[in-house]
Motif scaffolding. Structure first.
Motif, PDB file in Angstrom:
ATOM      1  N   HIS A  23      31.233  72.686  12.747  1.00 29.12           N
ATOM      2  CA  HIS A  23      30.517  72.822  11.760  1.00 29.12           C
ATOM      3  C   HIS A  23      30.424  71.819  10.765  1.00 29.12           C
ATOM      4  O   HIS A  23      30.360  71.904   9.592  1.00 29.12           O
ATOM      5  N   THR A  25      29.132  68.485   8.662  1.00 29.57           N
ATOM      6  CA  THR A  25      28.024  67.566   8.448  1.00 29.57           C
ATOM      7  C   THR A  25      27.883  66.335   9.054  1.00 29.57           C
ATOM      8  O   THR A  25      28.810  65.903   9.505  1.00 29.57           O
ATOM      9  N   LYS A  26      26.667  65.765   8.882  1.00 28.67           N
ATOM     10  CA  LYS A  26      26.478  64.399   9.217  1.00 28.67           C
ATOM     11  C   LYS A  26      27.654  63.392   8.738  1.00 28.67           C
ATOM     12  O   LYS A  26      28.108  62.711   9.427  1.00 28.67           O
ATOM     13  N   GLU A  28      30.515  64.224   7.040  1.00 21.24           N
ATOM     14  CA  GLU A  28      31.719  64.692   7.500  1.00 21.24           C
ATOM     15  C   GLU A  28      32.159  63.943   9.112  1.00 21.24           C
ATOM     16  O   GLU A  28      33.245  63.415   8.986  1.00 21.24           O
ATOM     17  N   SER A  63      21.193  73.196  10.309  1.00 21.99           N
ATOM     18  CA  SER A  63      21.380  72.886   8.932  1.00 21.99           C
ATOM     19  C   SER A  63      21.086  73.979   8.198  1.00 21.99           C
ATOM     20  O   SER A  63      21.655  74.191   7.091  1.00 21.99           O
ATOM     21  N   HIS A  66      24.287  76.441   8.010  1.00 16.97           N
ATOM     22  CA  HIS A  66      25.533  75.564   7.689  1.00 16.97           C
ATOM     23  C   HIS A  66      26.277  76.141   6.704  1.00 16.97           C
ATOM     24  O   HIS A  66      26.740  75.697   5.540  1.00 16.97           O
TER      25      HIS A  66
END
Length: 94
Positions: A23, A25-26, A28, A63, A66
């Motif tokens: 999970h 993010t882009k 991260e 997204s 998320h």
């Protein structure tokens, strides 16, 4: 594109998919792969963008849903290292 380039892109894609499982993010994912797998953020971003184009519905749902629990840097490092080792093991067993 040469075999080594295609193999590298496939490895980056595989690592991004693992980041999605956790999970991330882009941003991260770009940071984690840069720090722990020595992959330039621009490469991760480019591959991520292509995955988004090919899997638009998935990424829209991803997204929206998320809501993640934050993981520690040590956990991130351990997961990335395990992903790299697993990827190397898979490559060597082909």
């Amino acid at each position: 594109m040469g075999d080594s380039s295609a193999s590298y892109i496939y490895m980056v894609q595989h690592l991004i998919e693992k980041c999605l499982i956790f999970h991330m993010t882009k941003e991260e994912c770009m940071e984690a792969l840069s720090k722990h797998a020595n992959i330039k953020p621009v490469i991760t971003s480019t591959v991520w963008n292509e995955l988004e184009k090919e899997n638009k519905e998935f990424f829209e749902a991803y997204s929206q849903s998320h809501n993640k629990d934050f993981i520690t840097e040590e956990e991130t490092s351990a997961m990335i290292q395990k992903m790299i080792l697993d990827n190397d093991h898979t490559k060597n067993s082909d």
